[in-house]
Design an enzyme around this catalytic site. Structure first.
Site, PDB file in Angstrom:
ATOM      1  N   LYS A 180      -5.979   5.644  -7.772  1.00 10.30           N
ATOM      2  CA  LYS A 180      -5.507   7.014  -8.168  1.00 10.30           C
ATOM      3  C   LYS A 180      -5.210   7.685  -9.431  1.00 10.30           C
ATOM      4  O   LYS A 180      -5.649   7.644  -9.635  1.00 10.30           O
ATOM      5  CB  LYS A 180      -3.935   7.191  -6.927  1.00 10.30           C
ATOM      6  CG  LYS A 180      -3.259   7.202  -5.599  1.00 10.30           C
ATOM      7  CD  LYS A 180      -2.753   7.205  -4.805  1.00 10.30           C
ATOM      8  CE  LYS A 180      -2.479   7.458  -3.441  1.00 10.30           C
ATOM      9  NZ  LYS A 180      -1.534   7.098  -2.484  1.00 10.30           N
ATOM     10  N   LEU A 194       0.851  -1.251  -0.210  1.00 11.36           N
ATOM     11  CA  LEU A 194      -0.323  -0.398  -0.292  1.00 11.36           C
ATOM     12  C   LEU A 194       0.917   1.165  -0.425  1.00 11.36           C
ATOM     13  O   LEU A 194       1.805   1.264   0.435  1.00 11.36           O
ATOM     14  CB  LEU A 194      -1.356  -0.093   1.382  1.00 11.36           C
ATOM     15  CG  LEU A 194      -1.911  -0.853   1.001  1.00 11.36           C
ATOM     16  CD1 LEU A 194      -2.637  -1.306   2.523  1.00 11.36           C
ATOM     17  CD2 LEU A 194      -2.994  -0.897   0.584  1.00 11.36           C
ATOM     18  N   ASP A 195       0.644   1.830  -0.732  1.00  9.70           N
ATOM     19  CA  ASP A 195       1.044   3.473  -0.817  1.00  9.70           C
ATOM     20  C   ASP A 195       1.121   4.049   0.496  1.00  9.70           C
ATOM     21  O   ASP A 195       0.601   3.510   1.107  1.00  9.70           O
ATOM     22  CB  ASP A 195       0.530   4.537  -1.773  1.00  9.70           C
ATOM     23  CG  ASP A 195       0.373   3.957  -3.106  1.00  9.70           C
ATOM     24  OD1 ASP A 195       0.625   3.299  -3.196  1.00  9.70           O
ATOM     25  OD2 ASP A 195      -0.137   4.730  -3.881  1.00  9.70           O
ATOM     26  N   GLU A 196       2.278   5.339   0.989  1.00  9.94           N
ATOM     27  CA  GLU A 196       2.662   5.673   1.988  1.00  9.94           C
ATOM     28  C   GLU A 196       0.878   6.085   2.968  1.00  9.94           C
ATOM     29  O   GLU A 196       1.247   5.948   4.560  1.00  9.94           O
ATOM     30  CB  GLU A 196       3.792   6.562   2.019  1.00  9.94           C
ATOM     31  CG  GLU A 196       4.495   7.117   3.097  1.00  9.94           C
ATOM     32  CD  GLU A 196       3.209   8.439   3.431  1.00  9.94           C
ATOM     33  OE1 GLU A 196       3.010   9.116   4.538  1.00  9.94           O
ATOM     34  OE2 GLU A 196       3.451   9.450   2.389  1.00  9.94           O
TER      35      GLU A 196
END
Ligand code: URA
Length: 236
Positions: free
Chosen positions: A193, A102-104
């Site tokens: 995104k 998962l992204d930050e």
């Protein structure tokens, strides 16, 4: 299985270190100190203590974390602390890996295991394992955007069309963002995104609430983790 071997298999250090923990009285079985490294134990359903902390035996580790923002899903991070820093040393020593990333700035359901075959099974593009995301969008989500996400969109720098397996508006949220629940069965880099950008919206907040058959436990606070028993909890 010998007690020292059991500790070794559960990530409590090199064989010598495990023997040292035992002979110095730091290991308990059923609440009683066992200082014999060669003591035979049946590991199935065993709970043992190390320095006062109880650990269930797991032949393979499988855990779920509620990932907070501000940590990166990488061992060697560039800009933020590593999500692995939220795991206790025995799990890190077992070399558990996150199942996907998962992204930050994404929160929510993140699985870890030391079972390589399971990682392969759950991340293989052929398996189409569903992942559910709660998306906070900057602009109102329209029926046309939903239709395009379901029909398939083209991402920048990637000619293949990607489509959502499910997409539904969830209304305006308390934080003022526009809610969208998106189910994806593939896992491309920044996919949510980029898909929202492709339909002229923008992701402002992203949370993963489901992975395969598993839903993030409601009582699991951000930054915390718990054991999962059996991959059937995840595999759809
Ligand atoms: N898609 C994204 O854009 N980011 C994530 O963290 C997960 C899916």
């Amino acid at each position: 299985m010998k007690l020292s071997q059991l500790l070794f298999s559960q990530g409590f250090g090199a064989r010598r270190e495990c023997e040292g923990l035992i002979v110095s009285g730091h290991v308990t079985l059923a609440g009683r100190v066992c200082d014999d490294p060669f003591h035979e134990v049946d590991p199935e359903e065993l709970v043992f203590g190390v320095r006062g902390e109880l650990w269930p035996y797991h032949a393979k580790a499988l855990i779920v974390m509620n990932k907070p923002t501000g940590v990166e899903c990488s061992q060697k991070t560039k800009h933020h602390p590593s999500v692995y820093g939220l795991l206790p040393a025995p799990l890190r020593r077992r070399d558990v890996q996150s199942i996907g990333r998962l992204d930050e700035d994404t929160t929510g359901l993140l699985l870890f295991t030391d079972d390589g075959a399971l990682i392969h099974r759950l991340t293989s593009p052929k398996r189409h394992v569903p992942k559910v995301y709660e998306v906070g969008c900057k602009h109102p989500v329209t029926a046309e955007q939903i239709a395009r996400l379901l029909a398939g969109v083209t991402l920048v720098d990637d000619p293949a069309t990607v489509r959502a397996a499910a997409a539904e508006m969830t209304g305006q949220r308390d934080d003022g963002l526009y809610g969208l629940r998106l189910t994806l069965t593939d896992g491309k880099y920044h996919q949510v995104k980029r898909m929202l950008a492709a339909v002229s919206n923008r992701v402002e907040a992203l949370h993963r609430s489901g992975f395969g058959a598993l839903t993030l436990p409601a009582d699991l606070a951000p930054g915390h983790w718990q054991w999962l028993v059996g991959p059937q909890l995840i595999t759809p």
